[in-house]
Design a protein around this motif. Structure first.
Motif, PDB file in Angstrom:
ATOM      1  N   THR A   2       6.973   7.290 -35.350  1.00  0.00           N
ATOM      2  CA  THR A   2       5.597   7.498 -34.935  1.00  0.00           C
ATOM      3  C   THR A   2       5.484   7.186 -33.462  1.00  0.00           C
ATOM      4  O   THR A   2       5.979   6.181 -32.984  1.00  0.00           O
ATOM      5  N   GLU A  31      10.355  17.027 -32.806  1.00  0.00           N
ATOM      6  CA  GLU A  31       9.215  17.587 -33.540  1.00  0.00           C
ATOM      7  C   GLU A  31       8.065  17.860 -32.581  1.00  0.00           C
ATOM      8  O   GLU A  31       7.544  16.946 -31.950  1.00  0.00           O
ATOM      9  N   GLN A  33       4.284  18.727 -31.478  1.00  0.00           N
ATOM     10  CA  GLN A  33       2.928  18.517 -31.977  1.00  0.00           C
ATOM     11  C   GLN A  33       2.075  19.778 -31.837  1.00  0.00           C
ATOM     12  O   GLN A  33       1.055  19.909 -32.498  1.00  0.00           O
ATOM     13  N   ARG A  34       2.518  20.678 -30.987  1.00  0.00           N
ATOM     14  CA  ARG A  34       1.828  21.961 -30.804  1.00  0.00           C
ATOM     15  C   ARG A  34       2.745  23.096 -31.234  1.00  0.00           C
ATOM     16  O   ARG A  34       3.958  23.012 -31.028  1.00  0.00           O
ATOM     17  N   ASP A  93       5.500  12.689 -24.475  1.00  0.00           N
ATOM     18  CA  ASP A  93       5.200  13.354 -25.745  1.00  0.00           C
ATOM     19  C   ASP A  93       5.009  14.859 -25.550  1.00  0.00           C
ATOM     20  O   ASP A  93       5.468  15.663 -26.365  1.00  0.00           O
ATOM     21  N   ASP A  97       7.281  18.424 -26.899  1.00  0.00           N
ATOM     22  CA  ASP A  97       6.905  19.773 -27.344  1.00  0.00           C
ATOM     23  C   ASP A  97       7.786  20.810 -26.657  1.00  0.00           C
ATOM     24  O   ASP A  97       8.339  21.711 -27.303  1.00  0.00           O
TER      25      ASP A  97
END
Length: 216
Positions: A2, A31, A33-34, A93, A97
């Motif tokens: 997380t 991974e 997020q968008r 972060d 992406d």
């Protein structure tokens, strides 16, 4: 893991979290997020030479995002101001992406990331930590200069991509917009202009990375 501020963790937890993010960047499955902007376009079949060229360009950009992860995390670990720390982690972060999008596109092009990504990551983390150790204004100035140079090389790649590769082009356009925003935000937060010859040395290092990553 997380995504959270390293300042919410113990020293040992920060180290483990950093190792996990490093492993994710250089050899895992990041991974996003968008959703990838490329998914809005059909995956046009490219001729063999065009596919290899597109893959080489996307490998460079994947490596660039590996470096961006390392730079931002190195800077965040050494940031003196909590708000700067949070800002750098948020930018990292968003770069995750980009990393995931480039990774997905490389697979679609039947290619792979650079074999030297662990080396690129280690060097970039050290550079980011060193820049942040000087102070937050210099660290943020390093972000500004880095993102400006990335924005320029993305512009070159957009012109160089095969004309029919709309899928890769959509990814790079969104990345370019994000990088420009990161530069503006870092400048607003107090990033200073880096003295010569640092910008020139950064361009030289980037040129070497791009030349190697295109092939390896």
């Amino acid at each position: 893991m997380t995504r959270m501020s390293f300042r919410q963790l113990t020293a040992a937890d920060r180290l483990l979290a950093g190792i996990e993010r490093a492993m994710e960047a250089v050899g895992g499955q990041p991974e996003a997020q968008r959703p990838s902007p490329g998914h809005q376009h059909a995956d046009t079949k490219l001729a063999a030479d065009a596919r290899r060229h597109a893959a080489g360009l996307m490998r460079i950009n994947h490596t660039g995002e590996v470096c961006a992860q390392a730079l931002y995390l190195g800077q965040a670990m050494m940031a003196r101001d909590a708000d700067t720390h949070r800002h750098l982690l948020h930018a990292a972060d968003e770069e995750t992406d980009h990393l995931a999008w480039c990774s997905d596109r490389l697979k679609e092009l039947d290619s792979r990331p650079s074999l030297l990504n662990p080396l690129w990551y280690a060097g970039s983390f050290a550079i980011g930590a060193a820049a942040a150790a000087v102070g937050d204004p210099v660290s943020l100035g390093f972000v500004v200069e880095t993102e400006r140079q990335v924005e320029a090389h993305l512009d070159e790649h957009l012109r160089s991509l095969p004309a029919e590769d709309d899928r890769s082009r959509a990814v790079l356009r969104q990345m370019q917009a994000d990088e420009a925003r990161h530069a503006r935000e870092a400048q607003v937060r107090g990033g200073v202009d880096l003295p010569m010859p640092i910008p020139g040395l950064m361009r030289l290092a980037s040129k070497v990375m791009k030349g190697v990553a295109y092939r390896l």
